[in-house]
Design a protein around this motif. Structure first.
Motif, mmCIF file in Angstrom:
data_model
loop_
_atom_site.group_PDB
_atom_site.id
_atom_site.type_symbol
_atom_site.label_atom_id
_atom_site.label_comp_id
_atom_site.label_asym_id
_atom_site.label_seq_id
_atom_site.Cartn_x
_atom_site.Cartn_y
_atom_site.Cartn_z
ATOM 1 N N GLY A 57 0.793 -1.219 0.000
ATOM 2 C CA GLY A 57 0.000 0.000 0.000
ATOM 3 C C GLY A 57 0.824 1.267 0.000
ATOM 4 N N LEU A 58 0.169 2.348 -0.441
ATOM 5 C CA LEU A 58 0.829 3.650 -0.524
ATOM 6 C C LEU A 58 0.845 4.352 0.833
ATOM 7 N N ASN A 59 1.881 5.128 1.063
ATOM 8 C CA ASN A 59 1.974 5.999 2.225
ATOM 9 C C ASN A 59 2.974 7.092 1.891
ATOM 10 N N THR A 60 3.100 8.074 2.762
ATOM 11 C CA THR A 60 3.970 9.206 2.438
ATOM 12 C C THR A 60 5.437 8.807 2.363
ATOM 13 N N ILE A 61 5.837 7.789 3.101
ATOM 14 C CA ILE A 61 7.240 7.354 3.058
ATOM 15 C C ILE A 61 7.560 6.722 1.711
ATOM 16 N N CYS A 62 6.745 5.761 1.283
ATOM 17 C CA CYS A 62 7.064 5.083 0.021
ATOM 18 C C CYS A 62 6.826 5.985 -1.177
ATOM 19 N N LYS A 63 5.924 6.946 -1.056
ATOM 20 C CA LYS A 63 5.723 7.885 -2.165
ATOM 21 C C LYS A 63 6.983 8.701 -2.435
ATOM 22 N N ALA A 64 7.760 8.971 -1.400
ATOM 23 C CA ALA A 64 9.007 9.705 -1.607
ATOM 24 C C ALA A 64 9.947 8.922 -2.514
ATOM 25 N N SER A 65 10.041 7.609 -2.300
ATOM 26 C CA SER A 65 10.884 6.772 -3.161
ATOM 27 C C SER A 65 10.300 6.656 -4.561
ATOM 28 N N LEU A 66 9.010 6.393 -4.639
ATOM 29 C CA LEU A 66 8.371 6.188 -5.943
ATOM 30 C C LEU A 66 8.438 7.451 -6.796
ATOM 31 N N SER A 67 8.180 8.594 -6.205
ATOM 32 C CA SER A 67 8.181 9.825 -6.998
ATOM 33 C C SER A 67 9.594 10.189 -7.452
ATOM 34 N N GLN A 68 10.588 9.964 -6.600
ATOM 35 C CA GLN A 68 11.975 10.190 -7.020
ATOM 36 C C GLN A 68 12.327 9.331 -8.224
ATOM 37 N N ALA A 69 11.976 8.053 -8.147
ATOM 38 C CA ALA A 69 12.319 7.129 -9.226
ATOM 39 C C ALA A 69 11.594 7.492 -10.516
ATOM 40 N N ALA A 70 10.322 7.871 -10.402
ATOM 41 C CA ALA A 70 9.557 8.256 -11.593
ATOM 42 C C ALA A 70 10.169 9.487 -12.252
ATOM 43 N N GLY A 71 10.518 10.479 -11.433
ATOM 44 C CA GLY A 71 11.152 11.666 -11.988
ATOM 45 C C GLY A 71 12.521 11.380 -12.550
ATOM 46 N N ALA A 72 13.252 10.464 -11.895
ATOM 47 C CA ALA A 72 14.612 10.152 -12.346
ATOM 48 C C ALA A 72 14.612 9.464 -13.698
ATOM 49 N N VAL A 73 13.727 8.488 -13.895
ATOM 50 C CA VAL A 73 13.748 7.767 -15.165
ATOM 51 C C VAL A 73 13.281 8.659 -16.308
ATOM 52 N N LEU A 74 12.295 9.519 -16.060
ATOM 53 C CA LEU A 74 11.855 10.427 -17.111
ATOM 54 C C LEU A 74 12.950 11.460 -17.410
#
Length: 410
Positions: A156-173
């Motif tokens: 499930g989503l939470n503010t902690i894992c969103k920090a990792s997911l959003s970094q990775a999404a921005g990094a790959v793009l």
């Protein structure tokens, strides 16, 4: 305006919300998304662009066969093979510019196969609960993959894992937008080496090769560098190779920082001419912050830094290295030149230097002469590998290959 397309892959039956969030961030930054479902048992909330059935078929099987196997490892290997094949074809068609894969241990296992199928230079990101873990052997890690720990995101989503997911999404793009794909406007020579404190031939060779019209890529032969070198060799990317630091062969034999069992084989299989020398063949590298492996205790060692320590091989082990190198070269489908510098094979291997072993060096050289395959020409050199005479001889051989058409300059 959407400018780059990122393949978002994962098990949409269990990670639908998290994968959807990755896609949302990428689209929110102006990128495009192509989704691939690699799940087996369940289904996503919305159909993926590449369904799990298409993935299984690309792996030479089917979802039904994966389910009927009754074994999650077998099922995921089917999906891993299919995901790798699909990703490779999508990139070949120009439909994706990068990839991001999300997973725990199962998804990470699959992600390593998927990312390894894509060429060096294609942005590859893995968001994993086991990122940087010793669970991943070096030989399975793609040469230029990026990883980030999926912290606090197992379910499930939470503010902690969103920090990792959003970094990775921005990094790959961002990587897909910024990357300069390798050009092929000049023939490429691949060279292996270490830093200038131990091997220095590249200082003279790189400008000399560039003056001859080549691009030169020097690979740090500490496991991952050798993986990248072998990956490009397997793709036929090199006009010739100067594999002057095959220490990873020694590492693989004696439990050091291996680049895999196929080290020093792919150039030969691809028909790429090889100049070979035994830089640092006499050393086995191990992790400096761990205890010395039991089989290497009691030897002369050199602590290069807090990460890396090298242990000296004895004469019998050096003979084994020579036999292994010669065995690999025997399968080559293009000319091979072996340069054998009798004066030493790294800067610590000189008379008076801390790791010099004249008898061990002589044993290695004798074994190389005895087992050098018929398809290779051995050049005995009365110099050290870091002497100008070594680089001069390498250029002389390369120039003869250029003159005879063995190596193409355009």
């Amino acid at each position: 305006m959407a400018d780059k397309t990122i393949l978002v892959a994962g098990t949409y039956d269990t990670k639908d919300e998290e994968l959807g969030y990755l896609a949302e961030v990428i689209r929110g930054q102006g990128g495009c998304v192509l989704t691939m479902d690699v799940s087996v048992l369940g289904d996503p909330s919305q159909p993926a662009d590449v369904s799990k059935h298409a993935v299984a078929e690309a792996g030479g099987s089917s979802i039904r066969a994966a389910i009927d196997s009754g074994d999650e490892n077998t099922a995921m290997q089917i999906m891993g093979a299919g995901a790798a094949a699909v990703a490779q074809e999508l990139y070949r068609q120009g439909r994706i510019d990068g990839v991001i894969v999300l997973g725990g241990t199962m998804g990470t296992d699959l992600a390593l196969d998927l990312c390894a199928a894509l060429p060096v230079g294609v942005p590859k990101y893995i968001v994993s609960t086991v990122a940087f873990s010793p669970l991943m052997p070096p030989e399975r890690i793609p040469a230029d993959v990026q990883m980030i720990l999926w912290a606090g995101g197992l379910y499930g989503l939470n503010t902690i894992c969103k920090a990792s997911l959003s970094q990775a999404a921005g990094a790959v793009l961002g990587a897909a937008r910024a990357v300069e794909p390798p050009e092929r406007d000049r023939p490429l020579i691949g060279m292996t080496s270490f830093g200038k404190t131990v091997l220095r031939y590249m200082v003279a060779l790189k400008p000399a090769l560039e003056a001859r019209g080549f691009e030169v890529a020097v690979f740090h032969a500490t496991g991952m560098g050798g993986r990248a070198f072998e990956s490009l060799a397997a793709q036929g990317a090199f006009a010739a190779v100067m594999d002057f630091a095959p220490q990873e062969v020694s590492n693989h034999l004696f439990g050091g920082l291996s680049a895999g069992a196929d080290r020093m084989t792919n150039a030969g299989r691809a028909g790429i001419p090889q100049l070979v020398a035994p830089g640092c063949y006499d050393l086995v590298d191990f992790t400096g912050w761990q205890d010395t492996p039991a089989e290497l205790k009691g030897r002369e060692t050199h602590a290069h830094n807090r990460l890396l320590t090298s242990a000296l091989l004895n004469a019998d082990e050096r003979r084994q290295v020579a036999q292994a190198v010669c065995g690999k070269l025997a399968a080559a489908k293009a000319p091979v030149a072996v340069l054998l510098p009798a004066g030493g094979c790294n800067e610590w291997d000189r008379p008076g230097a801390p790791l010099h072993d004249g008898e061990g060096l002589a044993a290695f050289c004798d074994e190389m002469r005895a087992f050098c395959p018929e398809n290779a020409v051995l050049h005995d050199l009365d110099c050290h590998i870091n002497d100008a005479a070594f680089a001069d001889k390498a250029l002389e051989i390369l120039d003869s290959w250029i003159a005879s058409g063995v190596v193409k300059t355009g």
